[in-house]
Design a protein around this motif. Structure first.
Motif, PDB file in Angstrom:
ATOM      1  N   PHE A  32      25.054  -7.723  24.128  1.00  0.00           N
ATOM      2  CA  PHE A  32      24.303  -8.230  24.975  1.00  0.00           C
ATOM      3  C   PHE A  32      22.839  -8.030  24.652  1.00  0.00           C
ATOM      4  N   THR A  33      21.955  -8.830  24.840  1.00  0.00           N
ATOM      5  CA  THR A  33      20.519  -8.652  24.653  1.00  0.00           C
ATOM      6  C   THR A  33      19.568  -8.723  25.949  1.00  0.00           C
ATOM      7  N   GLN A  34      20.302  -8.902  26.983  1.00  0.00           N
ATOM      8  CA  GLN A  34      19.794  -8.647  28.222  1.00  0.00           C
ATOM      9  C   GLN A  34      20.900  -8.329  29.252  1.00  0.00           C
ATOM     10  N   GLU A  35      20.784  -7.397  29.691  1.00  0.00           N
ATOM     11  CA  GLU A  35      21.948  -6.907  30.735  1.00  0.00           C
ATOM     12  C   GLU A  35      21.702  -7.591  32.145  1.00  0.00           C
ATOM     13  N   PRO A  36      22.816  -7.461  33.026  1.00  0.00           N
ATOM     14  CA  PRO A  36      22.662  -8.089  34.232  1.00  0.00           C
ATOM     15  C   PRO A  36      21.483  -7.884  34.955  1.00  0.00           C
ATOM     16  N   THR A  37      20.612  -8.830  35.411  1.00  0.00           N
ATOM     17  CA  THR A  37      19.266  -8.802  36.140  1.00  0.00           C
ATOM     18  C   THR A  37      19.322  -9.976  37.269  1.00  0.00           C
ATOM     19  N   VAL A  38      18.986  -9.339  38.266  1.00  0.00           N
ATOM     20  CA  VAL A  38      18.901 -10.321  39.482  1.00  0.00           C
ATOM     21  C   VAL A  38      17.393 -11.063  38.941  1.00  0.00           C
ATOM     22  N   MET A  39      17.628 -12.564  38.927  1.00  0.00           N
ATOM     23  CA  MET A  39      16.439 -13.301  38.750  1.00  0.00           C
ATOM     24  C   MET A  39      16.470 -14.302  40.078  1.00  0.00           C
ATOM     25  N   GLY A  40      15.707 -13.840  41.166  1.00  0.00           N
ATOM     26  CA  GLY A  40      15.843 -14.691  42.304  1.00  0.00           C
ATOM     27  C   GLY A  40      17.282 -15.034  42.722  1.00  0.00           C
ATOM     28  N   PRO A  41      17.680 -16.292  42.864  1.00  0.00           N
ATOM     29  CA  PRO A  41      18.797 -16.653  43.566  1.00  0.00           C
ATOM     30  C   PRO A  41      20.421 -16.281  42.658  1.00  0.00           C
TER      31      PRO A  41
ATOM     32  N   ILE B  91      22.458 -11.917  29.032  1.00  0.00           N
ATOM     33  CA  ILE B  91      22.372 -12.954  28.131  1.00  0.00           C
ATOM     34  C   ILE B  91      23.030 -12.013  26.718  1.00  0.00           C
TER      35      ILE B  91
ATOM     36  N   GLN C  52      23.456 -17.576  27.894  1.00  0.00           N
ATOM     37  CA  GLN C  52      23.269 -17.069  29.321  1.00  0.00           C
ATOM     38  C   GLN C  52      24.487 -16.997  30.120  1.00  0.00           C
TER      39      GLN C  52
ATOM     40  N   ARG D 158      12.912  -1.441  33.071  1.00  0.00           N
ATOM     41  CA  ARG D 158      14.067  -1.434  31.924  1.00  0.00           C
ATOM     42  C   ARG D 158      13.288  -1.586  30.698  1.00  0.00           C
TER      43      ARG D 158
ATOM     44  N   GLY E 290      12.841  -2.446  26.712  1.00  0.00           N
ATOM     45  CA  GLY E 290      13.521  -3.129  25.701  1.00  0.00           C
ATOM     46  C   GLY E 290      13.788  -4.516  26.200  1.00  0.00           C
TER      47      GLY E 290
ATOM     48  N   GLU F 269      13.135 -12.682  28.609  1.00  0.00           N
ATOM     49  CA  GLU F 269      13.427 -11.893  30.122  1.00  0.00           C
ATOM     50  C   GLU F 269      12.187 -11.448  30.725  1.00  0.00           C
TER      51      GLU F 269
ATOM     52  N   SER G  30      10.965 -14.484  32.601  1.00  0.00           N
ATOM     53  CA  SER G  30      11.970 -14.725  33.786  1.00  0.00           C
ATOM     54  C   SER G  30      11.536 -13.736  34.884  1.00  0.00           C
ATOM     55  N   ARG G  31      11.590 -12.481  34.604  1.00  0.00           N
ATOM     56  CA  ARG G  31      10.991 -11.444  35.641  1.00  0.00           C
ATOM     57  C   ARG G  31       9.864 -11.902  36.323  1.00  0.00           C
TER      58      ARG G  31
ATOM     59  N   MET H  81      10.302 -14.833  38.288  1.00  0.00           N
ATOM     60  CA  MET H  81      10.943 -15.012  39.467  1.00  0.00           C
ATOM     61  C   MET H  81      10.791 -13.936  40.576  1.00  0.00           C
ATOM     62  N   ARG H  82      10.373 -12.655  40.173  1.00  0.00           N
ATOM     63  CA  ARG H  82       9.927 -11.756  40.996  1.00  0.00           C
ATOM     64  C   ARG H  82       8.542 -11.465  41.242  1.00  0.00           C
TER      65      ARG H  82
ATOM     66  N   PHE I 294      16.425  -6.108  17.826  1.00  0.00           N
ATOM     67  CA  PHE I 294      17.443  -5.843  18.051  1.00  0.00           C
ATOM     68  C   PHE I 294      18.352  -7.136  17.690  1.00  0.00           C
TER      69      PHE I 294
ATOM     70  N   THR J 298      16.662 -10.490  17.848  1.00  0.00           N
ATOM     71  CA  THR J 298      15.892 -10.543  18.782  1.00  0.00           C
ATOM     72  C   THR J 298      14.797  -9.415  18.837  1.00  0.00           C
TER      73      THR J 298
ATOM     74  N   LEU K 284      12.503  -6.838  20.894  1.00  0.00           N
ATOM     75  CA  LEU K 284      12.414  -6.427  22.185  1.00  0.00           C
ATOM     76  C   LEU K 284      11.253  -5.604  22.333  1.00  0.00           C
TER      77      LEU K 284
END
Lengths: 130, 92
Positions: free
Chosen positions: A101-110, A115, A125, B23, B25, B30, B33-34, B37-38, B66, B69, B71
């Motif tokens: 995975f290049t992105q671990e589980p992350t809360v993105m709004g809803p 990934i 994704q 977090r 890296g 990402e 998106s953060r 969204m945040r 990585f 990709t 990071l």
């Protein structure tokens, strides 16, 4: 007109390898496999939707397709997004199977997103409701 | 080496450091998106990429591959100068 989405595609570097990854790792089911010249019209479907939208594992033979994929991967941008029941659980299950995975589980709004690398030149994704 | 104070002067760049603190890296995707969204930061991917370049120039962020990709990683060492130069407790 009744227009609808029946096929969507990801560009893959090797179709056989892609079919193995998408079925054995991600849990899709093989659907259509028809020889077309040196390649195949090769699709897979979600296990709960055998008559649902097909994912075409399309050869990335065009040089522009490879450049496009490389640029997306470099910036961490997924080529496609799939729904799962629980992105965190899917991440744990797939990590145990050796998926990277290049992105671990992350809360993105809803949604919660994660990934992964499909080993065929794409990031994918996974998303579930938060 | 870019100026660490100038790098910290921008609120979006401080948010990038906040998200990397949570977090370490992260890909450009990402981070974007953060931020949207945040924090409701709707800057373009290009703009965020430029902010990252400023942070990198100041030694606060580095990037490495990585797989294929890129990071981004946080480095807080340049911030030590602030605490050393203006200690919270007066020097004896």
């Amino acid at each position: 007109m009744g227009i609808r989405i029946n096929v969507t595609s990801v560009f893959v570097d090797e179709q056989a390898k892609a079919l193995a990854f998408y079925t054995e790792r991600l849990g899709f089911l093989p659907k259509t496999d028809v020889p077309v010249g040196e390649f195949r019209w090769l699709t897979a479907v979600g296990p709960d939707e055998p008559d649902g939208t097909e994912l075409l594992l399309e050869p990335d033979q065009h040089p522009a397709a490879r450049a496009y994929k490389a640029a997306l991967v470099a910036d961490g941008i997924p080529a496609a997004s799939f729904a799962v029941d629980d992105a965190a659980a899917a991440h744990a299950e797939l990590t145990a199977k050796g998926v990277r995975f290049t992105q671990e589980p992350t809360v993105m709004g809803p949604v919660v997103t994660a990934i992964l690398d499909d080993t065929c030149g794409n990031l994918i994704q996974l998303a579930s409701p938060a | 080496m870019g100026d660490v104070y100038q790098a910290l002067a921008d609120p979006t760049r401080r948010l990038i450091l906040d998200e990397l603190t949570e977090r370490d890296g992260q890909s450009l995707f990402e981070l974007c998106s953060r931020l949207v969204m945040r924090h409701g930061v709707t800057s373009s991917r290009q703009a965020i990429s430029q902010h990252l370049a400023v942070l990198e120039d100041a030694g606060l962020v580095s990037s490495r591959r990585f797989g294929r990709t890129k990071l981004h990683h946080l480095h807080t060492e340049p911030l030590r100068e602030i605490a050393e130069r203006w200690p919270a407790e007066p020097k004896e």
